[in-house]
Design a protein around this motif. Sequence first.
Motif, PDB file in Angstrom:
ATOM      1  N   LEU A   1      -5.673   5.354   9.197  1.00 20.83           N
ATOM      2  CA  LEU A   1      -4.737   5.006   9.620  1.00 20.83           C
ATOM      3  C   LEU A   1      -3.693   5.788  11.060  1.00 20.83           C
ATOM      4  O   LEU A   1      -5.092   6.019  11.753  1.00 20.83           O
ATOM      5  N   SER A   2      -3.650   6.665  10.849  1.00 18.11           N
ATOM      6  CA  SER A   2      -3.340   7.114  11.946  1.00 18.11           C
ATOM      7  C   SER A   2      -3.935   8.492  12.300  1.00 18.11           C
ATOM      8  O   SER A   2      -3.768   9.542  12.947  1.00 18.11           O
TER       9      SER A   2
ATOM     10  N   PRO B   1       3.398  13.063   6.474  1.00 19.28           N
ATOM     11  CA  PRO B   1       4.089  11.770   6.286  1.00 19.28           C
ATOM     12  C   PRO B   1       3.326  10.979   7.843  1.00 19.28           C
ATOM     13  O   PRO B   1       3.771  11.128   9.478  1.00 19.28           O
ATOM     14  N   ILE B   2       3.596   9.606   7.860  1.00 22.01           N
ATOM     15  CA  ILE B   2       3.278   8.361   8.276  1.00 22.01           C
ATOM     16  C   ILE B   2       4.414   6.714   8.851  1.00 22.01           C
ATOM     17  O   ILE B   2       5.402   7.287   7.864  1.00 22.01           O
TER      18      ILE B   2
ATOM     19  N   ARG C   1       1.913   7.386   3.055  1.00 21.51           N
ATOM     20  CA  ARG C   1       3.618   7.931   2.592  1.00 21.51           C
ATOM     21  C   ARG C   1       4.418   6.641   3.920  1.00 21.51           C
ATOM     22  O   ARG C   1       5.395   7.392   3.528  1.00 21.51           O
ATOM     23  N   ARG C   2       4.408   5.252   4.214  1.00 24.58           N
ATOM     24  CA  ARG C   2       5.409   4.970   5.453  1.00 24.58           C
ATOM     25  C   ARG C   2       6.221   4.115   4.408  1.00 24.58           C
ATOM     26  O   ARG C   2       7.437   4.243   4.926  1.00 24.58           O
TER      27      ARG C   2
ATOM     28  N   GLN D   1       0.948  -1.190   0.160  1.00 24.39           N
ATOM     29  CA  GLN D   1       0.294   0.074  -0.115  1.00 24.39           C
ATOM     30  C   GLN D   1       0.663   1.286  -0.195  1.00 24.39           C
ATOM     31  O   GLN D   1       1.539   0.757   0.776  1.00 24.39           O
ATOM     32  N   TYR D   2       0.660   2.286  -1.166  1.00 27.14           N
ATOM     33  CA  TYR D   2       1.220   3.011  -0.730  1.00 27.14           C
ATOM     34  C   TYR D   2       0.444   4.394  -1.590  1.00 27.14           C
ATOM     35  O   TYR D   2       0.263   4.435  -3.218  1.00 27.14           O
ATOM     36  N   SER D   3       0.777   5.516  -0.837  1.00 27.48           N
ATOM     37  CA  SER D   3      -0.351   6.856  -1.227  1.00 27.48           C
ATOM     38  C   SER D   3       0.384   8.538  -1.391  1.00 27.48           C
ATOM     39  O   SER D   3       0.156   7.778  -0.271  1.00 27.48           O
TER      40      SER D   3
END
Length: 307
Positions: free
Chosen positions: A222-223, A299-300, A177-178, A171-173
Amino acid sequence: MNKRRLGTSDLFISEIGLGCMTLGTNEQQATEIIDRALDAGINYIDTADLYQFGLNEEIVGKALKGKRDRVVLGTKVGNHVNREKEEWFWDPSKAHIKAGVKESLRRLQTDYIDLYQLHGGTIDDPIEETIEAFEELVQEGVIRYYGISSIRPNVIREYVNKSNIVSVMMQYSLFDRRPEEEILDLLHQHHISVLARGPLAKGMLSENGLQQAKNKAANGYLSYTYEEIVHMIENLQKHVSTHHSLQAIALQYVLEHPAVASAIFGASSVEQLKSNLALLDAAQISSTMHTQLQQETRPIVYQQHRS
């Protein structure tokens, strides 16, 4: 359609690919979506044995009949499925993988799979045994290459160090941005490609983003809090113009990193597919816009599966 090399393989895949999980069970509609995607230049089609308990592979197989040579076909294994009870359990064993590939080949009506992926994975798996299964399938000629589908840093590192994977689907978007923190550069250094799934963040990075946020992130994502998501969508919408739809901006952002071979989106209708194909007519985002996009999305980092 631009194509990018998948890892060290001899596969060159379209920079956007069609994820089939959301195709639905209407064969005629699914076939139309796949046909339109192929006509637009998409050549990477991604499914899994778990989707609709194998029915998705059957639908994809029928839709690709007579068109197999136009497609780089990816599917996944690792979930032991009971179709009658609609239940499954995790099973990365060699026995299951070698039995599972036979079923996938049958459902997909093909005699080989271009990219066979482990559909998950934990650090407690018998990883060497799993790798051995994939390596044997390559030797047998029923799969051309293999990869994993995982967001777990510890699992990814194990496969980087021990296997010949050519790709990692993760998963990336702009809203997740993890991978940027530690995974993308690592994979690029090892010549392993990323297949970025969820590049539109459940549709929140689309023209209907605010409505999708209300439907799918009312309790947060997410967070991020719901309020943060809304604030980010509103900021990102300021970049929308006649040259850039929000979908195109979101897809181009994830394609910017050299590790990413393709951004994999889902489509449940021809209209959704057309919206995402707007990428083809969009102007390239500038380095300045890329920086601005990063500044407007917090960012997370991965908190779990560290060791």
